[in-house]
Design an enzyme around this catalytic site. Sequence first.
Site, mmCIF file in Angstrom:
data_model
loop_
_atom_site.group_PDB
_atom_site.id
_atom_site.type_symbol
_atom_site.label_atom_id
_atom_site.label_comp_id
_atom_site.label_asym_id
_atom_site.label_seq_id
_atom_site.Cartn_x
_atom_site.Cartn_y
_atom_site.Cartn_z
ATOM 1 N N LYS A 173 0.172 -4.862 2.793
ATOM 2 C CA LYS A 173 1.394 -5.354 2.155
ATOM 3 C C LYS A 173 1.625 -4.657 0.813
ATOM 4 O O LYS A 173 2.765 -4.376 0.425
ATOM 5 C CB LYS A 173 1.304 -6.865 1.951
ATOM 6 N N GLU A 180 8.587 0.391 -0.422
ATOM 7 C CA GLU A 180 9.855 -0.282 -0.734
ATOM 8 C C GLU A 180 10.402 0.186 -2.081
ATOM 9 O O GLU A 180 11.605 0.427 -2.235
ATOM 10 C CB GLU A 180 9.626 -1.790 -0.745
#
Length: 301
Positions: A173, A180
Amino acid sequence: MNIGMIGLGRMGANMAQRLTGGGHQVVGFDPKPDARKALESKGAHSADSLAALVAALHAPRALWLMVPAGDITDSTLKQLLPLLAPGDTVIDGGNSNYKDTMRRAQTFAAQQIHYIDCGTSGGVWGLAEGYSLMIGGEAAAVERMRPIFETLAPAKDQGWGRVGPVGSGHFTKMIHNGIEYGMMQAYAEGFSILRHKQEFALDLHEVAEIWRYGSVVRSWLLDLTAAALAKNPSMTGIAPYVADSGEGRWTVDEAIDLNVPAPVITQSLIERLRSRDNDSYSDKLLSAMRNEFGGHPIKSE
């Protein structure tokens, strides 16, 4: 399945609601009475303490944490550990640093309590669309929690999976969020260039809508960008300040430790830090340098 949810912020409450809608029995705890009341209005139950929450669950218990990374997670786990019994399972669905996760897992393993880390992506859209779940932990422990993951994910066989041992879920993550950062920065810079080409008077929302279909740069992030441009094409009222919650920094640190070049992610992090400097000393000094060596004019404040 009987599940305890710890932390009823917006994302935690939405996850509890999705679990309840999937047929699970959810008992939630949050120190804020209003948060507990809101959970009850969505069909779940609440407890006013961690002890009451644990007492309300059937053994072996499953508890999901959705609290901020760092000291709050450590404090919550310290209070929770003596309340649990061998065979119980704790799932950290927050954005904890994977190194903290590995340390915490050892503490719980010493008490024969399973510890699973679940990197969770989906934000405010997860309630309707489902969450992307990157899971780390013992294979058998993760398998026992399968009904929870299948309910939270976009589909039973999509958007979730065990990626490796304890710590790997939060590590994955972390890298996800680093990527991102880079994607967001590229979109922001591209649209800024389009906006500055004033002679074309481009409709940025229209451009985003065109790119959403058939383009190689189409993505869910572009979908959200298009929605933002539809609401506020000039970004009126928004301060040029971009926060970060830590994962980008950790990704850059890890890249350095592993001798992996990551210039795009690193620069996107630097740009976020730069956005917070409303009185840039470095920029002022650069202007002064140009004046010293070339006599270039200095723009006054």
